[in-house]
Design a protein around this motif. Structure first.
Motif, mmCIF file in Angstrom:
data_model
loop_
_atom_site.group_PDB
_atom_site.id
_atom_site.type_symbol
_atom_site.label_atom_id
_atom_site.label_comp_id
_atom_site.label_asym_id
_atom_site.label_seq_id
_atom_site.Cartn_x
_atom_site.Cartn_y
_atom_site.Cartn_z
ATOM 1 N N ILE A 115 0.837 -1.430 -0.044
ATOM 2 C CA ILE A 115 -0.468 0.208 -0.341
ATOM 3 C C ILE A 115 0.751 1.302 0.148
ATOM 4 N N PRO A 116 1.575 1.174 1.376
ATOM 5 C CA PRO A 116 2.423 2.987 0.640
ATOM 6 C C PRO A 116 3.562 2.716 -0.171
ATOM 7 N N LEU A 117 4.097 1.618 -0.709
ATOM 8 C CA LEU A 117 5.329 1.725 -1.863
ATOM 9 C C LEU A 117 3.910 1.828 -2.929
ATOM 10 N N SER A 118 2.932 1.507 -3.398
ATOM 11 C CA SER A 118 2.499 1.478 -4.462
ATOM 12 C C SER A 118 2.192 3.320 -4.491
ATOM 13 N N CYS A 119 1.403 3.829 -3.595
ATOM 14 C CA CYS A 119 1.199 5.671 -3.203
ATOM 15 C C CYS A 119 2.604 6.144 -3.541
ATOM 16 N N LEU A 120 3.691 5.476 -2.843
ATOM 17 C CA LEU A 120 5.073 6.393 -4.108
ATOM 18 C C LEU A 120 5.102 6.400 -5.538
ATOM 19 N N PHE A 121 4.790 4.651 -5.783
ATOM 20 C CA PHE A 121 4.570 4.916 -7.684
ATOM 21 C C PHE A 121 3.772 5.876 -7.862
ATOM 22 N N VAL A 122 2.422 5.890 -7.917
ATOM 23 C CA VAL A 122 2.021 6.984 -7.895
ATOM 24 C C VAL A 122 2.211 7.976 -7.941
ATOM 25 N N LEU A 123 2.756 8.663 -7.257
ATOM 26 C CA LEU A 123 2.997 9.935 -7.014
ATOM 27 C C LEU A 123 4.637 10.611 -7.452
ATOM 28 N N TYR A 124 5.012 9.161 -8.054
ATOM 29 C CA TYR A 124 6.740 9.208 -8.550
ATOM 30 C C TYR A 124 6.342 9.225 -10.086
ATOM 31 N N GLN A 125 5.113 8.779 -10.700
ATOM 32 C CA GLN A 125 4.283 7.930 -12.127
ATOM 33 C C GLN A 125 5.698 6.928 -12.171
ATOM 34 N N TYR A 126 5.615 6.455 -11.297
ATOM 35 C CA TYR A 126 6.838 5.427 -11.649
ATOM 36 C C TYR A 126 5.734 4.172 -12.289
ATOM 37 N N ARG A 127 7.312 3.768 -13.134
ATOM 38 C CA ARG A 127 6.405 2.426 -14.297
ATOM 39 C C ARG A 127 6.959 1.210 -13.440
ATOM 40 N N LEU A 128 6.432 0.184 -13.220
ATOM 41 C CA LEU A 128 7.246 -1.106 -12.987
ATOM 42 C C LEU A 128 7.598 -1.579 -14.388
ATOM 43 N N PRO A 129 8.768 -1.996 -14.111
ATOM 44 C CA PRO A 129 9.651 -3.527 -15.131
ATOM 45 C C PRO A 129 8.422 -4.618 -15.151
ATOM 46 N N ALA A 130 8.485 -5.537 -15.647
ATOM 47 C CA ALA A 130 8.109 -6.149 -15.920
ATOM 48 C C ALA A 130 8.298 -7.282 -15.086
ATOM 49 N N THR A 131 10.306 -7.136 -14.407
ATOM 50 C CA THR A 131 10.932 -7.918 -13.949
ATOM 51 C C THR A 131 9.903 -8.188 -12.021
ATOM 52 N N VAL A 132 9.197 -7.263 -12.135
ATOM 53 C CA VAL A 132 8.522 -7.096 -10.866
ATOM 54 C C VAL A 132 7.556 -8.490 -10.788
ATOM 55 N N LEU A 133 7.225 -8.900 -11.468
ATOM 56 C CA LEU A 133 6.504 -10.317 -11.429
ATOM 57 C C LEU A 133 7.784 -11.704 -10.695
ATOM 58 N N LEU A 134 8.705 -11.493 -11.078
ATOM 59 C CA LEU A 134 10.270 -12.224 -10.276
ATOM 60 C C LEU A 134 9.828 -11.738 -8.698
ATOM 61 N N PHE A 135 9.108 -10.679 -8.547
ATOM 62 C CA PHE A 135 9.780 -10.186 -6.987
ATOM 63 C C PHE A 135 9.234 -10.539 -6.265
ATOM 64 N N PRO A 136 7.996 -11.004 -6.063
ATOM 65 C CA PRO A 136 8.314 -11.965 -4.969
ATOM 66 C C PRO A 136 8.409 -13.690 -4.460
ATOM 67 N N PHE A 137 9.246 -13.977 -5.388
ATOM 68 C CA PHE A 137 9.724 -14.740 -4.843
ATOM 69 C C PHE A 137 11.550 -14.318 -4.548
ATOM 70 N N ALA A 138 11.994 -13.229 -4.804
ATOM 71 C CA ALA A 138 13.192 -12.889 -4.361
ATOM 72 C C ALA A 138 12.681 -12.656 -3.022
ATOM 73 N N VAL A 139 11.359 -12.132 -2.738
ATOM 74 C CA VAL A 139 10.576 -11.800 -1.095
ATOM 75 C C VAL A 139 11.349 -13.031 -0.436
ATOM 76 N N VAL A 140 10.376 -13.900 -0.823
ATOM 77 C CA VAL A 140 10.572 -15.477 -0.048
ATOM 78 C C VAL A 140 12.243 -15.849 0.132
ATOM 79 N N GLY A 141 12.787 -15.647 -1.016
ATOM 80 C CA GLY A 141 14.138 -16.073 -0.398
ATOM 81 C C GLY A 141 15.081 -15.138 0.464
ATOM 82 N N LEU A 142 13.916 -14.323 0.863
ATOM 83 C CA LEU A 142 15.164 -12.952 1.599
ATOM 84 C C LEU A 142 14.128 -12.897 2.981
#
Lengths: 398, 302
Positions: B165-192
């Protein structure tokens, strides 16, 4: 004979009196466990909480574990439940193990009774569906009624325990059942219901029953094991023998209440008119005549008082009182009296007994003094009955 | 290694010939002192199957805590990510006041918030296993410990979703476009998270016996945070650079962040090795949790 479901084979468990050392031993034991070295002898400050305990339990048997606090009963139960491991020997179990222990585990005071039933049931290893199927039965048994949708934090402590008991007792059907002091639950009416439910659970299971209530032990158990300092000092199918062994561990306590306005002293027991000088010798049988002597000192100016005498059993329950008509002879106004009471022959079940004396004012029933746990004596005999008084009966059959 | 083993009938018969067997009951369950080691792989398999068999219990425990928390507080879950947000906000403020100068390729608020959230997840993974013995239920009933680990991990997952939630707020604020690699992000978090959990397993027995461990880990985690690319990116030079470079958490955090924001400065291999290593350690850790449990209860259980 039915099959063995539980076997304890020279089971022992060490505990440590000192906390710091205990934690350290815990760590070293764990390290030993990992490298595979068995636990050794007693270390400083250690003692055997359970010491070389062996027994078998068959389906349909109920073993009562009795003994004073700290004798090792609960430790053994924890080992049977697999919570802690023995340090020596081994425990073998066959079949589902379940228990009425830690009733209401996982109850959250914020959640409603309904939600908590599912949490608690799930902790006991039941599926949602199983709980759902018997949910109404649980609520009905616990007598919770419409409160089932209120937060458990708003329940009275009795209601909480009832709900916890209902979930466990209705839902689990173990083959090896562990019971730890669970019967002291709720009010009298609920307790009777519990007893019936437990009776059902006992059928077809091997039961280990820890209790301090001899009433329940004699009601449910087919055998007793008496614990003392970690060891079983008596393991018998003869409950009376076990109970005797338990009772001999406990000392009677002389309790004196009241003011100095009335004083009872110099009390003596006579058996067949022979004075008993030593409690060891205070053993009577059905054909012995029992006599009690005592001195009564009253402060001058007291109103008329009455001397009351009761024979109590070992746990302090009154067993025998004097007929009201004869109490008129036990009323005094003088300051100093010697009293002699011929109780005659008694018909009691073998066991330890003692006397209770009290002095009350006749008019206002005000208690001036009370002396309990005095003049301990033993009623001899081999066979213990569960009733305290043994009454002679003539039988005629048509 | 463990005391629980199943023994076949013949073995029992050899010890005690008078035991009569019932055809309908299963094998004997034996509790014996340590020393009778059983195969660690058997224990691991048992542990993993416990995760499956207690999934319903884990879920019920998770939802119980969830409901209980929501009902007793107004802000409810806001508290879960208040820590990372506060830390991030503080650093954004310090940087804006030129107290510190930190250069990042992406807008600094995004960098620091993602960093503190990731760090929070690592810490939560650690807590998920290190605190597992503190449950009262575990001390009184023979409930598989895996249910409680799974419950704690479910909490971490929930925390992760909320952090969106807070992260997406910032994304919207900075009009940041997510790269396709974001789909792999959850897997990396699982590793973490698993890395944190693996470390937690090893400290759990010690931490439940001695209160010192809890205090110590708090300090260690604080120190480690400054040696990891959480608040500022990896330094190229100096002592700090060397320390950060050798910090095994650095590649993991960097990979997580790059999956979210794009970029390929961080080679994948060290992070993958780290996760594989963590998974191995977690397997050993789960066995340790099993073996240690009766010892902990014997010393601390009431």
């Amino acid at each position: 004979m039915s099959e063995i479901l539980l076997r304890c084979d020279h089971v022992g468990k060490k505990f440590c009196r000192d906390l710091k050392k205990s934690l350290w031993y815990g760590l070293t034991d764990l390290a030993g466990d990992i490298v595979g070295s068995p636990p050794g002898d007693l270390r400083p400050e250690e003692f055997w909480a359970v010491d070389d305990v062996s027994f078998d339990l068959r389906r349909g048997e109920c073993l009562g574990l009795i003994g004073r606090n700290g004798a090792g009963k609960t430790t053994l139960l924890k080992m049977l439940n697999g919570l802690i491991k023995p340090d020596t020997g081994k425990i073998m179990l066959r079949g589902r193990v379940g228990g009425l222990i830690a009733l209401g585990a996982g109850f959250d005071p914020i959640l409603t009774g309904r939600e908590n039933v599912f949490v608690n049931g799930s902790i006991l290893g039941l599926s949602k569906k199983q709980i759902h199927d018997r949910f109404d039965e649980i609520v009905e048994f616990a007598e919770i009624g419409q409160f089932i949708d209120s937060p458990v934090g708003n329940y009275s402590s009795g209601m909480q325990v009832r709900l916890g008991f209902a979930v466990a007792a209705i839902m689990i059907r173990p083959e090896i059942l562990l019971l730890d002091e669970v019967l002291a639950v709720g009010d009298l009416g609920f307790r009777l219901k519990c007893l019936n439910l437990i009776q059902e659970l006992l059928e077809d299971a091997a039961v280990v029953f820890v209790s301090h209530s001899m009433q329940f032990v004699t009601r449910f158990c087919t055998r007793v094991a008496v614990f003392s300092e970690g060891q079983i000092i008596c393991n018998s199918h003869d409950l009376s023998q076990g109970l005797q062994a338990y009772y001999t561990q406990c000392e009677t306590q002389l309790k004196v209440f009241g003011n100095t306005a009335a004083r009872i002293h110099n009390e003596k027991l006579r058996i067949n008119d022979v004075e008993v000088l030593d409690t060891e010798q205070a053993v009577i049988n059905g054909d012995d005549e029992l006599t009690v002597e005592l001195d009564l000192n009253l402060e001058p100016g007291l109103p008329e008082v009455e001397l009351r005498i009761t024979i109590e059993d070992f746990s302090g329950h009154p067993i025998l009182a004097i007929k009201p008509e004869q109490r008129a002879h036990l009323r005094f106004t003088e300051t100093k009296r010697s009293v002699r009471l011929d109780l005659g022959q008694l018909n009691l079940t073998p066991g330890k007994y003692c006397m209770m004396f009290a002095v009350v004012t006749v008019e206002r029933m005000e208690r001036l003094t009370r002396k309990a746990g005095t003049l301990e004596f033993q009623f001899g005999g081999d066979h213990v009955e569960w009733a305290a008084v043994i009454h002679e009966t003539r039988v005629r059959c048509a | 290694m463990s005391s629980v083993e199943t023994v076949d009938h013949r073995k029992i018969a050899a010890i005690e010939p008078d035991v009569t067997y019932s055809p309908r009951s299963g094998d004997w369950l034996v509790y014996a002192p340590s020393g009778a080691r059983s195969n660690p792989l058997v224990l691991l398999r048992q542990s993993l199957s416990n995760f499956w068999s207690t999934r319903e219990l884990a879920w019920i425990l998770f939802t119980r805590d969830l409901k209980s928390q929501v009902r007793r507080s107004f802000l409810g879950y806001a508290w879960l990510f208040s820590g990372p947000i506060m830390t991030a906000a503080m650093w954004v403020f310090l940087r804006s006041q030129a107290v510190v100068s930190i250069d990042t390729k992406i807008p600094y608020p995004l960098f620091v918030l993602s960093g503190t959230i990731l760090w929070g997840l690592l810490r939560a993974g650690f807590d998920a296993t290190v605190d597992v013995y503190s449950s009262d239920i575990l001390k009184k009933l023979n409930v598989p410990i895996e249910a409680f680990i799974a419950r704690n991990l479910a909490n971490v997952a929930f925390q992760f979703l909320l952090a969106g939630i807070p992260l997406s707020c910032l994304f919207v604020l900075y009009q940041y476009r997510l790269p396709a690699t974001v789909l792999l992000f959850p897997f990396a978090v699982v590793g973490l998270v698993l890395t944190g959990a693996a470390a937690g397993c090893f400290l759990a027995p010690l931490a439940s016996l001695y209160g010192d461990i809890g205090r110590m880990t708090h300090i260690v985690f604080m120190g480690l945070m400054y040696l990891s690319p959480v608040i500022y990116p990896l330094r190229e030079t100096g002592w700090l650079g060397t320390l950060m470079h050798w910090n095994p958490l650095t590649p993991l955090l960097n990979v997580c962040r790059e999956l979210l924001f794009g970029g390929d400065a961080q080679p994948l291999l060290p992070a993958v090795i780290m996760v594989i290593f963590a998974a191995g350690m977690l397997s050993v850790g789960l066995i340790l949790l099993h073996v240690a449990r009766p010892h902990i209860i014997a010393r601390k259980g009431m």
